[in-house]
Design a protein around this motif. Structure first.
Motif, short mmCIF file in Angstrom:
data_model
loop_
_atom_site.label_atom_id
_atom_site.label_comp_id
_atom_site.label_asym_id
_atom_site.label_seq_id
_atom_site.Cartn_x
_atom_site.Cartn_y
_atom_site.Cartn_z
N CYS A 1 2.60 3.38 -3.01
CA CYS A 1 2.89 2.67 -1.76
C CYS A 1 2.94 3.65 -0.60
CB CYS A 1 4.19 1.88 -1.88
SG CYS A 1 5.66 2.89 -2.03
N VAL A 2 2.90 3.08 0.60
CA VAL A 2 3.00 3.87 1.83
C VAL A 2 4.10 3.23 2.68
CG1 VAL A 2 1.80 4.76 3.86
CG2 VAL A 2 0.51 4.34 1.75
N ILE A 3 5.03 4.06 3.11
CA ILE A 3 6.14 3.60 3.92
C ILE A 3 6.03 4.25 5.30
CG2 ILE A 3 8.66 3.52 4.15
CD1 ILE A 3 7.53 1.94 1.74
N ALA A 4 6.19 3.44 6.33
CA ALA A 4 6.19 3.94 7.71
C ALA A 4 7.61 3.87 8.23
CB ALA A 4 5.27 3.08 8.58
N PHE A 5 8.00 4.89 8.99
CA PHE A 5 9.31 4.81 9.63
C PHE A 5 9.27 5.53 10.97
CE2 PHE A 5 9.65 8.69 7.14
CZ PHE A 5 10.34 9.56 7.97
N ASN A 6 10.12 5.09 11.83
CA ASN A 6 10.26 5.70 13.14
C ASN A 6 11.76 5.81 13.40
OD1 ASN A 6 10.54 6.05 16.01
ND2 ASN A 6 8.35 5.59 16.14
N ASP B 1 7.32 -1.21 4.71
CA ASP B 1 6.26 -0.95 3.72
C ASP B 1 4.94 -1.37 4.35
OD1 ASP B 1 4.44 -1.02 1.62
OD2 ASP B 1 5.89 -1.83 0.20
N VAL B 2 4.03 -0.41 4.52
CA VAL B 2 2.73 -0.69 5.14
C VAL B 2 1.60 -0.57 4.13
CG1 VAL B 2 3.46 -0.04 7.47
CG2 VAL B 2 2.51 1.70 5.94
N THR B 3 1.93 -0.63 2.85
CA THR B 3 0.94 -0.44 1.79
C THR B 3 -0.22 -1.42 1.91
OG1 THR B 3 2.76 0.25 0.36
CG2 THR B 3 0.65 -0.20 -0.69
N ALA B 4 0.07 -2.70 2.09
CA ALA B 4 -1.01 -3.69 2.19
C ALA B 4 -1.88 -3.45 3.41
CB ALA B 4 -0.42 -5.11 2.22
N ASP B 5 -1.27 -3.04 4.52
CA ASP B 5 -2.05 -2.73 5.73
C ASP B 5 -3.00 -1.56 5.49
OD1 ASP B 5 -0.61 -4.71 7.13
OD2 ASP B 5 0.90 -3.26 7.77
N ILE B 6 -2.51 -0.53 4.83
CA ILE B 6 -3.33 0.65 4.53
C ILE B 6 -4.45 0.27 3.57
CG2 ILE B 6 -3.32 2.95 3.50
CD1 ILE B 6 -1.76 2.93 6.10
N ALA B 7 -4.14 -0.50 2.55
CA ALA B 7 -5.16 -0.93 1.57
C ALA B 7 -6.24 -1.76 2.26
CB ALA B 7 -4.51 -1.72 0.44
N ARG B 8 -5.84 -2.66 3.15
CA ARG B 8 -6.84 -3.46 3.89
C ARG B 8 -7.71 -2.58 4.78
NH1 ARG B 8 -2.71 -7.26 3.90
NH2 ARG B 8 -1.86 -6.53 5.89
N GLU B 9 -7.11 -1.58 5.39
CA GLU B 9 -7.87 -0.66 6.25
C GLU B 9 -8.89 0.12 5.43
OE1 GLU B 9 -9.25 1.30 9.62
OE2 GLU B 9 -8.00 -0.49 9.46
N ILE B 10 -8.51 0.56 4.25
CA ILE B 10 -9.44 1.28 3.37
C ILE B 10 -10.57 0.35 2.95
CG2 ILE B 10 -9.67 2.30 1.06
CD1 ILE B 10 -6.80 3.49 1.59
N GLN B 11 -10.24 -0.88 2.60
CA GLN B 11 -11.26 -1.87 2.24
C GLN B 11 -12.21 -2.10 3.41
OE1 GLN B 11 -11.55 -4.19 -0.79
NE2 GLN B 11 -13.53 -3.97 0.22
N GLU C 1 -9.53 2.32 -6.15
CA GLU C 1 -9.82 0.93 -6.53
C GLU C 1 -8.56 0.18 -6.94
OE1 GLU C 1 -12.85 1.26 -9.50
OE2 GLU C 1 -14.46 1.13 -8.01
N ASP C 2 -7.77 0.75 -7.83
CA ASP C 2 -6.55 0.08 -8.29
C ASP C 2 -5.58 -0.13 -7.14
OD1 ASP C 2 -7.44 -0.09 -10.88
OD2 ASP C 2 -6.36 1.69 -11.57
N PHE C 3 -5.41 0.88 -6.30
CA PHE C 3 -4.50 0.79 -5.15
C PHE C 3 -4.91 -0.37 -4.24
CE2 PHE C 3 -3.67 2.03 -0.69
CZ PHE C 3 -2.28 2.14 -0.72
N VAL C 4 -6.19 -0.43 -3.88
CA VAL C 4 -6.66 -1.48 -2.98
C VAL C 4 -6.57 -2.84 -3.65
CG1 VAL C 4 -8.69 -2.37 -1.75
CG2 VAL C 4 -8.10 0.06 -1.62
N HIS C 5 -6.99 -2.95 -4.90
CA HIS C 5 -6.97 -4.25 -5.59
C HIS C 5 -5.56 -4.77 -5.82
CE1 HIS C 5 -11.34 -3.89 -7.18
NE2 HIS C 5 -11.23 -3.67 -5.89
N ARG C 6 -4.58 -3.86 -5.98
CA ARG C 6 -3.19 -4.29 -6.15
C ARG C 6 -2.61 -4.87 -4.86
NH1 ARG C 6 -2.16 0.77 -8.88
NH2 ARG C 6 -1.32 1.54 -6.93
N HIS C 7 -3.12 -4.42 -3.71
CA HIS C 7 -2.46 -4.76 -2.45
C HIS C 7 -3.28 -5.62 -1.50
CE1 HIS C 7 0.81 -2.15 -3.55
NE2 HIS C 7 -0.06 -1.21 -3.84
#
Length: 114
Positions: A58-63, A71-81, A96-102
């Motif tokens: 997963c990828v977590i964003a914080f400020n 959690d920005v995992t789905a956003d990152i996976a969509r961007e890669i796709q 592949e697994d990372f993107v397909h999971r999210h």
């Protein structure tokens, strides 16, 4: 002195959003160590595409300045796709697994038969 005050954990000069990746290997999952300059969104995406992570979970964003995290995992996976699609390339095998999971697959609605 205020009793609810605590010192900032944000390094001086860092006010942007930070992106950290949880990476897994046979010995377990860890927050990947990163240089401060390498925790921006574009660098994290480039590192993922370059295969810098074993098995990103997963990828977590914080400020810390703005007081939020998510959690920005789905956003990152969509961007890669999307980047792979725009370049007419397959998703790199290590992602592949990372993107397909999210990324939810597009759902095709069935036609109603009479």
């Amino acid at each position: 002195m205020r009793s609810d005050w605590s010192p900032s954990v944000v390094p001086a000069g860092v006010h942007d959003t930070v992106y950290l990746v949880v990476d897994c290997s046979s010995s377990g999952c860890v927050w990947r160590e990163a240089d401060i300059a390498g925790t921006d969104l574009e660098t994290v995406i480039k590192d993922l595409l370059a295969g810098e992570y074993s098995d990103p979970l997963c990828v977590i964003a914080f400020n810390a300045t703005e007081n939020w995290s998510r959690d920005v995992t789905a956003d990152i996976a969509r961007e890669i796709q999307e980047r792979s699609d725009l370049a007419y390339e397959d998703i790199p095998s290590w992602l592949e697994d990372f993107v397909h999971r999210h990324v939810s697959p597009e759902v095709q609605l069935p036609l109603r038969l009479r």
